[in-house]
Design an enzyme around this catalytic site. Structure first.
Site, mmCIF file in Angstrom:
data_model
loop_
_atom_site.group_PDB
_atom_site.id
_atom_site.type_symbol
_atom_site.label_atom_id
_atom_site.label_comp_id
_atom_site.label_asym_id
_atom_site.label_seq_id
_atom_site.Cartn_x
_atom_site.Cartn_y
_atom_site.Cartn_z
ATOM 1 N N SER A 17 0.833 -1.200 0.000
ATOM 2 C CA SER A 17 0.000 0.000 0.000
ATOM 3 C C SER A 17 0.869 1.252 0.000
ATOM 4 O O SER A 17 2.086 1.177 0.132
ATOM 5 C CB SER A 17 -0.960 -0.024 1.184
ATOM 6 O OG SER A 17 -0.250 0.035 2.389
ATOM 7 N N CYS A 18 0.208 2.382 -0.133
ATOM 8 C CA CYS A 18 0.844 3.689 -0.238
ATOM 9 C C CYS A 18 1.948 3.856 0.809
ATOM 10 O O CYS A 18 1.703 3.556 1.972
ATOM 11 C CB CYS A 18 -0.206 4.777 -0.031
ATOM 12 S SG CYS A 18 0.441 6.441 0.042
#
Lengths: 81, 195
Positions: A17-18
């Site tokens: 994820s980010c």
């Protein structure tokens, strides 16, 4: 996954994820040659907006297309410089 | 360009239409186009973040923004001061805690959150969520940031105030810097953030 682009390399960032999809994409692009096309396969839905924003704001890359297929988000980025 | 003009306005046979003048104009247009392109250039930006917090949750935003900005080829400085130093402290960064008390996002009344050991419980819960979500660890983000050329700075005054040693920090961390250095970077930056 078939694509209309002649991809040079595929980067698998599934499960990350980010900001990892962006950071890894940038690192992979740095290792490619001008004209090469990178396919990035992500499961982070935020990558649709983030990869677009990154490609818009970064010199030497062009986002050719994005494909959403189930929970997979595939991005095609060309190294232009 | 000339096709945009009404035909009446363009007369190529006009003897007054000087070729040299046209060339100068074309050169000027090219010059302006390239300077506009430079202005629109996303690269070449600079960001300075002041990181003052050392809790587990507050360590993330500066590192995520720094590593992402580096992917945009921005020049990035993160100036760590006060509790923010712990993020760069090799040993302490591995045991940053989430505060259960006074945290309105915790589903616990403060009286229970204040029970000894609750911070550790809250931190473990958050750590588990981070693992499950595929979110990077603080270690990973520090390595990535340094690898990408982010300048992670540790404020000299607070190093001494906290009784830390310069060797306590990750390799690649800049020490021997103070408020004036931070201000100088902030003044040169397009984006300045205090976290």
């Amino acid at each position: 996954m078939s694509s209309e682009y002649d991809t040079t390399e595929t980067l698998d960032v599934k499960g990350l994820s980010c900001p990892m999809p962006i950071v890894k994409t940038k690192q992979a692009i740095d290792d490619l040659e001008t004209g090469d096309i990178l396919e990035v396969v992500a499961t982070d839905s935020g990558s649709m907006s983030d990869i677009r924003g990154w490609a818009d704001g970064t010199d030497g890359v062009e986002l050719l297309g994005q494909v959403e297929e189930g929970d997979h988000y595939t991005h095609y980025v060309e190294k232009t410089v | 360009m000339s096709t945009d003009n009404p035909p009446a306005a363009v007369d190529d046979t006009d003897p007054e239409f000087d070729a040299a003048e046209l060339r100068t104009l074309r050169e000027r247009v090219e010059e302006l186009e390239s300077s506009v392109a430079e202005l629109n250039d996303g690269g070449g930006k600079k960001m300075t973040i002041i990181a003052t917090q050392g809790s587990f949750d507050m360590a993330y935003p500066p590192l995520i923004l720094a590593s992402t900005a580096a992917a945009f080829d921005w020049e990035v400085v993160v100036f760590h001061t006060f509790w923010g130093l712990d993020i760069l402290h090799e040993e302490k960064s591995k045991s940053l805690k989430l505060s259960a008390v006074g945290n309105p996002n915790m589903p616990l009344p403060n009286a229970i959150a204040a029970v000894p050991g609750m911070d550790a419980v809250a931190t473990r819960m958050m750590q588990k969520k981070i693992d499950e979500n595929g979110t990077a660890t603080i270690d990973e983000l520090i390595d990535l940031s340094l690898e990408q050329g982010v300048d992670l700075q540790a404020c000299q005054m607070t190093i001494e105030l906290m009784g830390y040693d310069e060797s306590d920090f990750y390799d690649g961390v800049t020490t021997g810097v103070g408020a004036a250095t931070a201000l100088q970077h902030m003044a040169e930056s397009d984006v300045q953030l205090l976290v």
